[in-house]
Scaffold this motif. Sequence first.
Motif, short mmCIF file in Angstrom:
data_model
loop_
_atom_site.label_atom_id
_atom_site.label_comp_id
_atom_site.label_asym_id
_atom_site.label_seq_id
_atom_site.Cartn_x
_atom_site.Cartn_y
_atom_site.Cartn_z
N UNK A 9 0.85 -1.19 0.00
CA UNK A 9 0.00 0.00 0.00
C UNK A 9 0.88 1.24 0.00
N UNK A 10 0.66 2.10 -0.97
CA UNK A 10 1.43 3.35 -1.09
C UNK A 10 0.57 4.52 -0.63
N UNK A 11 1.22 5.50 -0.01
CA UNK A 11 0.54 6.72 0.43
C UNK A 11 1.20 7.91 -0.26
N UNK A 12 0.48 9.03 -0.38
CA UNK A 12 1.05 10.20 -1.07
C UNK A 12 2.27 10.76 -0.33
N UNK A 13 3.25 11.21 -1.09
CA UNK A 13 4.42 11.89 -0.55
C UNK A 13 4.87 12.91 -1.58
N UNK A 14 4.60 14.17 -1.30
CA UNK A 14 5.01 15.22 -2.24
C UNK A 14 5.29 16.50 -1.48
N UNK A 15 5.98 17.41 -2.15
CA UNK A 15 6.31 18.67 -1.50
C UNK A 15 7.30 19.47 -2.32
N UNK A 16 8.21 20.17 -1.59
CA UNK A 16 9.19 21.05 -2.22
C UNK A 16 10.58 20.79 -1.65
N UNK A 17 11.57 21.01 -2.49
CA UNK A 17 12.96 20.99 -2.07
C UNK A 17 13.44 22.43 -2.10
N UNK A 18 14.08 22.85 -0.99
CA UNK A 18 14.56 24.23 -0.91
C UNK A 18 16.02 24.24 -0.48
N UNK A 19 16.67 25.37 -0.76
CA UNK A 19 18.03 25.61 -0.30
C UNK A 19 18.09 27.10 0.03
N UNK A 20 18.41 27.40 1.27
CA UNK A 20 18.39 28.80 1.70
C UNK A 20 16.99 29.38 1.63
N UNK A 21 15.98 28.54 1.79
CA UNK A 21 14.59 28.99 1.75
C UNK A 21 14.03 29.19 0.35
N UNK A 22 14.86 29.01 -0.67
CA UNK A 22 14.43 29.19 -2.06
C UNK A 22 14.27 27.83 -2.73
N UNK A 23 13.35 27.71 -3.70
CA UNK A 23 13.17 26.43 -4.39
C UNK A 23 14.47 25.95 -5.02
N UNK A 24 14.75 24.66 -4.87
CA UNK A 24 15.91 24.03 -5.49
C UNK A 24 15.38 23.06 -6.53
N UNK A 25 15.48 23.44 -7.78
CA UNK A 25 14.89 22.64 -8.85
C UNK A 25 15.89 21.81 -9.62
N UNK A 26 15.32 20.92 -10.44
CA UNK A 26 16.09 20.10 -11.37
C UNK A 26 17.13 19.23 -10.68
N UNK A 27 16.74 18.64 -9.55
CA UNK A 27 17.59 17.67 -8.86
C UNK A 27 16.81 16.36 -8.75
N UNK A 28 17.50 15.32 -8.31
CA UNK A 28 16.86 14.02 -8.10
C UNK A 28 16.79 13.72 -6.61
N UNK A 29 15.69 13.11 -6.19
CA UNK A 29 15.50 12.70 -4.80
C UNK A 29 15.34 11.19 -4.73
N UNK A 30 15.84 10.61 -3.66
CA UNK A 30 15.56 9.21 -3.35
C UNK A 30 15.24 9.11 -1.87
N UNK A 31 14.20 8.35 -1.55
CA UNK A 31 13.86 8.03 -0.16
C UNK A 31 14.29 6.58 0.04
#
Length: 146
Positions: free
Chosen positions: A29-51
């Motif tokens: 069973x999967x549950x939702x996991x979403x949000x934002x990545x920030x650096x210095x309080x600013x959006x940090x885009x175009x990166x990859x995440x792994x949990x």
Amino acid sequence: MSLSVRFSAAALLGACVLAGCGGGSEGPKLVPAKGKVTQGGQPLGNVSLQFMPEKGPMSAAKVNAQGEFVMNGPGGKEGVIPGTFKVTVACPFNPAGGSSADGSAPTATAAPCNIPAKLSVPDTTTLTVTIPPEGKTDLVIEVPAS
């Protein structure tokens, strides 16, 4: 029914229960996991995440230019298995675009990123996140600068 047929049926049923099949279930069973990545309080885009969980399947996401992400779990399905995860964050890697694995050279679509190398490795990352049984849709992952 012969003994070997009964044994085979019992073994199949046991394997199915251990694998989580039956009753219309298609994996964990999967549950939702979403949000934002920030650096210095600013959006940090175009990166990859792994949990990365202590045990079980990992989940991954590509972060868009606005720093937003939606995690995908086993089989590429949206969501994660609830629990606590080590979080890895990696810079874009595009050798054809002139980038390097550590992100020190830009890709065609992204400037060099300023992410400490230790955050891209499960054994050395200091980032963690806990996803409750109902999921979490307002995650903020703050990435320290190098």
